[in-house]
Scaffold this active site. Structure first.
Site, PDB file in Angstrom:
ATOM      1  N   GLU A  40      -3.570   0.674  -0.408  1.00  0.00           N
ATOM      2  CA  GLU A  40      -2.724   1.521   0.433  1.00  0.00           C
ATOM      3  C   GLU A  40      -3.412   1.865   1.751  1.00  0.00           C
ATOM      4  OE1 GLU A  40       0.055   5.520   0.418  1.00  0.00           O
ATOM      5  OE2 GLU A  40      -0.793   4.822  -1.468  1.00  0.00           O
ATOM      6  N   THR A  41      -4.720   2.027   1.714  1.00  0.00           N
ATOM      7  CA  THR A  41      -5.478   2.334   2.919  1.00  0.00           C
ATOM      8  C   THR A  41      -5.381   1.202   3.938  1.00  0.00           C
ATOM      9  OG1 THR A  41      -6.998   3.769   1.715  1.00  0.00           O
ATOM     10  CG2 THR A  41      -7.792   2.851   3.787  1.00  0.00           C
TER      11      THR A  41
END
Length: 146
Positions: A68-69
């Site tokens: 997600e980062t």
């Protein structure tokens, strides 16, 4: 509304992007960006006390946080000044184990660039054994700032 045009810009400065992680979960997980563009983001993350579960293996949640980062950074550099990006869905599959002491290498590739969404595929590899450890799809939603 000022449109950001990233088509002809050089890749963002990796040192500046890594500096934005100070005092965040990204820094705690040891995530370091190695390449950032609007269609591809790469980074590394160690398997250590911050990212492994009690049995000394990479925690699945750390893999999903890494995915997600990366998708978030790729999305953020490609939106307008009056917009913000928010994670909407992360769906991952853990393929193999990685052990404490390994270094993960993640590659995020943009697979859909919509007006209000970005969809990324993220593959995470163990650099020690050069094997696929996890794969994820990450959907980001683009919303207007208030």
């Amino acid at each position: 509304m000022k449109k950001q045009n990233h088509d002809n810009l050089p890749s963002p400065n990796i040192d500046e992007i890594n500096a934005t992680s100070h005092d965040t979960m990204v820094e705690q997980l040891g995530i370091r960006y190695t390449l950032v563009s609007k269609t591809r983001v790469e980074a590394t993350m160690p398997v250590d006390n911050h990212t492994c579960q009690p049995f000394g293996l990479l925690h699945g949640g750390a893999s999903l946080a890494l995915a997600e980062t990366l998708a978030g950074v790729g999305t953020i550099i490609d939106i307008n000044e009056d917009e913000r990006a928010v994670g909407q869905q992360v769906c991952g599959n853990h393929i193999a184990a990685a052990q404490k002491g390994d270094l993960m290498r993640a590659e995020a590739i943009l697979i859909h660039r919509g007006r209000t969404s970005r969809l990324w595929n993220v593959d995470i590899y163990s650099t020690n054994e050069n094997k696929l450890v996890s794969t994820a799809r990450v959907l980001y939603c683009i919303i207007k700032k208030k």
